[in-house]
Design a protein around this motif. Sequence first.
Motif, PDB file in Angstrom:
ATOM      1  N   ASP A 199       1.510  -0.055  -1.052  1.00  0.00           N
ATOM      2  CA  ASP A 199       2.308  -0.538  -2.190  1.00  0.00           C
ATOM      3  C   ASP A 199       1.493  -0.663  -3.476  1.00  0.00           C
ATOM      4  OD1 ASP A 199       4.820  -1.177  -3.294  1.00  0.00           O
ATOM      5  OD2 ASP A 199       4.388  -3.325  -3.174  1.00  0.00           O
ATOM      6  N   GLN A 241       3.635   6.532   0.351  1.00  0.00           N
ATOM      7  CA  GLN A 241       5.062   6.428   0.046  1.00  0.00           C
ATOM      8  C   GLN A 241       5.270   7.056  -1.332  1.00  0.00           C
ATOM      9  OE1 GLN A 241       3.308   3.301   0.740  1.00  0.00           O
ATOM     10  NE2 GLN A 241       3.515   4.045   2.839  1.00  0.00           N
ATOM     11  N   PHE A 262       2.261   5.902  -3.692  1.00  0.00           N
ATOM     12  CA  PHE A 262       1.711   4.583  -3.375  1.00  0.00           C
ATOM     13  C   PHE A 262       0.993   4.613  -2.028  1.00  0.00           C
ATOM     14  CE2 PHE A 262       5.360   3.909  -6.055  1.00  0.00           C
ATOM     15  CZ  PHE A 262       5.010   2.853  -6.879  1.00  0.00           C
ATOM     16  N   SER A 322       2.708  -2.357  -8.061  1.00  0.00           N
ATOM     17  CA  SER A 322       3.579  -2.246  -6.886  1.00  0.00           C
ATOM     18  C   SER A 322       4.854  -1.496  -7.255  1.00  0.00           C
ATOM     19  CB  SER A 322       3.940  -3.633  -6.373  1.00  0.00           C
ATOM     20  OG  SER A 322       4.745  -4.292  -7.334  1.00  0.00           O
ATOM     21  N   LYS A 323       5.580  -1.075  -6.233  1.00  0.00           N
ATOM     22  CA  LYS A 323       6.866  -0.410  -6.458  1.00  0.00           C
ATOM     23  C   LYS A 323       7.816  -1.350  -7.199  1.00  0.00           C
ATOM     24  CE  LYS A 323      10.897   1.471  -4.148  1.00  0.00           C
ATOM     25  NZ  LYS A 323      11.901   0.426  -4.091  1.00  0.00           N
TER      26      LYS A 323
END
Length: 169
Positions: A73, A52, A70, A30-31
């Motif tokens: 996410d 993203q 992403f 994930s970010k």
Amino acid sequence: MKKLILVFMLIISSLTFGIVDFPDINWKDSKSKLELVFPTLEKEISIDPNVQIYSFPKPNNGISKYSFHFINDQLFKIEVLFNKEVVGRNEVKQIYLDTVKKMGKNISTNPINEKYGDLTLTGNSMKFVPDIYTFVFLKGVDTLDKDKNMIDSQLILEYIDSTTVLSKK
């Protein structure tokens, strides 16, 4: 039996290592997990509303930025954009040699020839497969205007989660 155990150990060890050249991160991270390694990520504009993009600017003198892509996410692509002020012909050769040394010989080379309005992107893309989870592309891309004058030239190293690409087919 020993060969079977060796193959099993190699598979297990490949699961525990991060992305080639990015050992602290894994595909589908994930970010927020990525921010533990790169704490100053900047949001980028994405053409695809499902993707993203966050970048980490100037990780070193030879690299302009890392871009992390992403979907939902989950990390599926990393781009390394080289600093064209620093990276010249000799450095490009060395980057290619380093890439071959780390990832083996490229398995394919494809020309880049794409038109976007008055602009044309030309160059080459070499594909490497360093492990079963990652495709790596070394791309040299020149941007030409409508009169065929080169207005930009970029060297990009692109890492892609092969499971994401293969699942879309």
